[in-house]
Design a protein around this motif. Structure first.
Motif, PDB file in Angstrom:
ATOM      1  N   PRO A   7      35.492  43.124  45.428  1.00 29.19           N
ATOM      2  CA  PRO A   7      34.224  42.665  44.856  1.00 29.19           C
ATOM      3  C   PRO A   7      34.481  41.636  43.757  1.00 29.19           C
ATOM      4  CG  PRO A   7      34.714  44.897  44.137  1.00 29.19           C
ATOM      5  CD  PRO A   7      35.762  44.517  45.142  1.00 29.19           C
ATOM      6  N   THR A   8      33.562  40.710  43.616  1.00 27.16           N
ATOM      7  CA  THR A   8      33.711  39.717  42.558  1.00 27.16           C
ATOM      8  C   THR A   8      33.478  40.389  41.207  1.00 27.16           C
ATOM      9  OG1 THR A   8      31.381  39.100  42.506  1.00 27.16           O
ATOM     10  CG2 THR A   8      32.792  37.936  44.102  1.00 27.16           C
ATOM     11  N   PRO A   9      34.030  39.827  40.153  1.00 28.52           N
ATOM     12  CA  PRO A   9      33.801  40.426  38.834  1.00 28.52           C
ATOM     13  C   PRO A   9      32.314  40.509  38.488  1.00 28.52           C
ATOM     14  CG  PRO A   9      35.565  38.810  38.712  1.00 28.52           C
ATOM     15  CD  PRO A   9      34.980  38.713  40.085  1.00 28.52           C
ATOM     16  N   TYR A  10      31.554  39.482  38.880  1.00 27.16           N
ATOM     17  CA  TYR A  10      30.122  39.500  38.587  1.00 27.16           C
ATOM     18  C   TYR A  10      29.406  40.620  39.339  1.00 27.16           C
ATOM     19  CZ  TYR A  10      30.571  35.025  36.203  1.00 27.16           C
ATOM     20  OH  TYR A  10      30.919  34.035  35.327  1.00 27.16           O
ATOM     21  N   ALA A  11      29.818  40.887  40.571  1.00 27.14           N
ATOM     22  CA  ALA A  11      29.208  41.971  41.339  1.00 27.14           C
ATOM     23  C   ALA A  11      29.521  43.322  40.703  1.00 27.14           C
ATOM     24  CB  ALA A  11      29.697  41.934  42.786  1.00 27.14           C
ATOM     25  N   THR A  12      30.728  43.463  40.212  1.00 33.19           N
ATOM     26  CA  THR A  12      31.121  44.701  39.550  1.00 33.19           C
ATOM     27  C   THR A  12      30.322  44.907  38.270  1.00 33.19           C
ATOM     28  OG1 THR A  12      33.353  44.488  40.453  1.00 33.19           O
ATOM     29  CG2 THR A  12      33.080  45.970  38.587  1.00 33.19           C
ATOM     30  N   VAL A  13      30.179  43.839  37.493  1.00 33.05           N
ATOM     31  CA  VAL A  13      29.402  43.921  36.251  1.00 33.05           C
ATOM     32  C   VAL A  13      27.941  44.231  36.565  1.00 33.05           C
ATOM     33  CG1 VAL A  13      28.503  42.571  34.313  1.00 33.05           C
ATOM     34  CG2 VAL A  13      30.932  42.478  34.868  1.00 33.05           C
ATOM     35  N   ALA A  14      27.378  43.561  37.569  1.00 33.49           N
ATOM     36  CA  ALA A  14      25.975  43.788  37.932  1.00 33.49           C
ATOM     37  C   ALA A  14      25.747  45.232  38.362  1.00 33.49           C
ATOM     38  CB  ALA A  14      25.547  42.831  39.039  1.00 33.49           C
ATOM     39  N   THR A  62      33.301  37.250  29.238  1.00 33.20           N
ATOM     40  CA  THR A  62      34.716  36.930  29.381  1.00 33.20           C
ATOM     41  C   THR A  62      35.000  36.334  30.755  1.00 33.20           C
ATOM     42  OG1 THR A  62      35.315  38.695  27.845  1.00 33.20           O
ATOM     43  CG2 THR A  62      37.055  37.890  29.298  1.00 33.20           C
ATOM     44  N   VAL A  63      34.413  36.894  31.786  1.00 32.11           N
ATOM     45  CA  VAL A  63      34.583  36.352  33.135  1.00 32.11           C
ATOM     46  C   VAL A  63      34.061  34.921  33.185  1.00 32.11           C
ATOM     47  CG1 VAL A  63      33.792  36.552  35.531  1.00 32.11           C
ATOM     48  CG2 VAL A  63      34.564  38.581  34.310  1.00 32.11           C
ATOM     49  N   ASP A  64      32.919  34.692  32.567  1.00 29.29           N
ATOM     50  CA  ASP A  64      32.337  33.350  32.540  1.00 29.29           C
ATOM     51  C   ASP A  64      33.255  32.370  31.806  1.00 29.29           C
ATOM     52  OD1 ASP A  64      30.176  31.569  33.172  1.00 29.29           O
ATOM     53  OD2 ASP A  64      29.632  31.627  31.051  1.00 29.29           O
ATOM     54  N   GLN A  65      33.786  32.793  30.673  1.00 25.44           N
ATOM     55  CA  GLN A  65      34.689  31.928  29.908  1.00 25.44           C
ATOM     56  C   GLN A  65      35.958  31.620  30.694  1.00 25.44           C
ATOM     57  OE1 GLN A  65      35.210  34.219  26.341  1.00 25.44           O
ATOM     58  NE2 GLN A  65      33.325  33.477  25.396  1.00 25.44           N
ATOM     59  N   ASN A  66      36.510  32.637  31.353  1.00 21.57           N
ATOM     60  CA  ASN A  66      37.727  32.425  32.141  1.00 21.57           C
ATOM     61  C   ASN A  66      37.466  31.513  33.325  1.00 21.57           C
ATOM     62  OD1 ASN A  66      39.285  33.946  30.434  1.00 21.57           O
ATOM     63  ND2 ASN A  66      39.130  35.813  31.648  1.00 21.57           N
ATOM     64  N   SER A  67      36.311  31.648  33.948  1.00 20.05           N
ATOM     65  CA  SER A  67      35.955  30.770  35.061  1.00 20.05           C
ATOM     66  C   SER A  67      35.834  29.322  34.575  1.00 20.05           C
ATOM     67  CB  SER A  67      34.635  31.208  35.703  1.00 20.05           C
ATOM     68  OG  SER A  67      34.764  32.481  36.273  1.00 20.05           O
ATOM     69  N   GLN A  68      35.241  29.140  33.408  1.00 17.76           N
ATOM     70  CA  GLN A  68      35.108  27.797  32.840  1.00 17.76           C
ATOM     71  C   GLN A  68      36.474  27.205  32.531  1.00 17.76           C
ATOM     72  OE1 GLN A  68      32.236  26.043  32.625  1.00 17.76           O
ATOM     73  NE2 GLN A  68      33.603  24.348  32.145  1.00 17.76           N
ATOM     74  N   ARG A  69      37.370  28.016  31.989  1.00 16.34           N
ATOM     75  CA  ARG A  69      38.724  27.525  31.692  1.00 16.34           C
ATOM     76  C   ARG A  69      39.447  27.108  32.972  1.00 16.34           C
ATOM     77  NH1 ARG A  69      39.378  32.367  27.851  1.00 16.34           N
ATOM     78  NH2 ARG A  69      38.648  31.501  25.893  1.00 16.34           N
ATOM     79  N   LEU A  70      39.272  27.892  34.024  1.00 13.06           N
ATOM     80  CA  LEU A  70      39.900  27.575  35.298  1.00 13.06           C
ATOM     81  C   LEU A  70      39.361  26.262  35.844  1.00 13.06           C
ATOM     82  CD1 LEU A  70      41.839  28.515  37.509  1.00 13.06           C
ATOM     83  CD2 LEU A  70      39.921  29.701  38.578  1.00 13.06           C
ATOM     84  N   LEU A  71      38.052  26.073  35.764  1.00 11.74           N
ATOM     85  CA  LEU A  71      37.462  24.814  36.205  1.00 11.74           C
ATOM     86  C   LEU A  71      37.968  23.639  35.370  1.00 11.74           C
ATOM     87  CD1 LEU A  71      33.782  25.914  36.869  1.00 11.74           C
ATOM     88  CD2 LEU A  71      35.505  25.272  38.577  1.00 11.74           C
TER      89      LEU A  71
END
Length: 75
Positions: A7-14, A62-71
């Protein structure tokens, strides 16, 4: 061939937020309908659920920040 996907991190959080929200609703209803004889377990559970909800929102940030860093790395 069977494909297994995590599962994606966002799905787990949701899912966690939905579960926590349902528990908050349950505990708040129990406290509100107690008519003055509040069960301490419901109060502790409500407090715990609030902390869980807060922690899950931090995980989402944190997931959002890490995704932004990766981009940013690939930009």
């Amino acid at each position: 061939m069977t494909s297994i996907s995590a599962p994606t991190p966002y799905a787990t959080v949701a899912a966690g937020l939905q579960s926590s929200s349902a528990r908050v609703d349950r505990d708040a209803t129990a406290i509100a309908s107690s008519q003055g004889d509040i069960n301490p377990t419901d109060v502790v559970s409500l407090s715990s659920d609030a902390l869980t909800f807060k922690a899950l929102t931090k995980v989402a940030q944190t997931v959002d920040q890490n995704s932004q860093r990766l981009l940013d790395m690939f930009a």
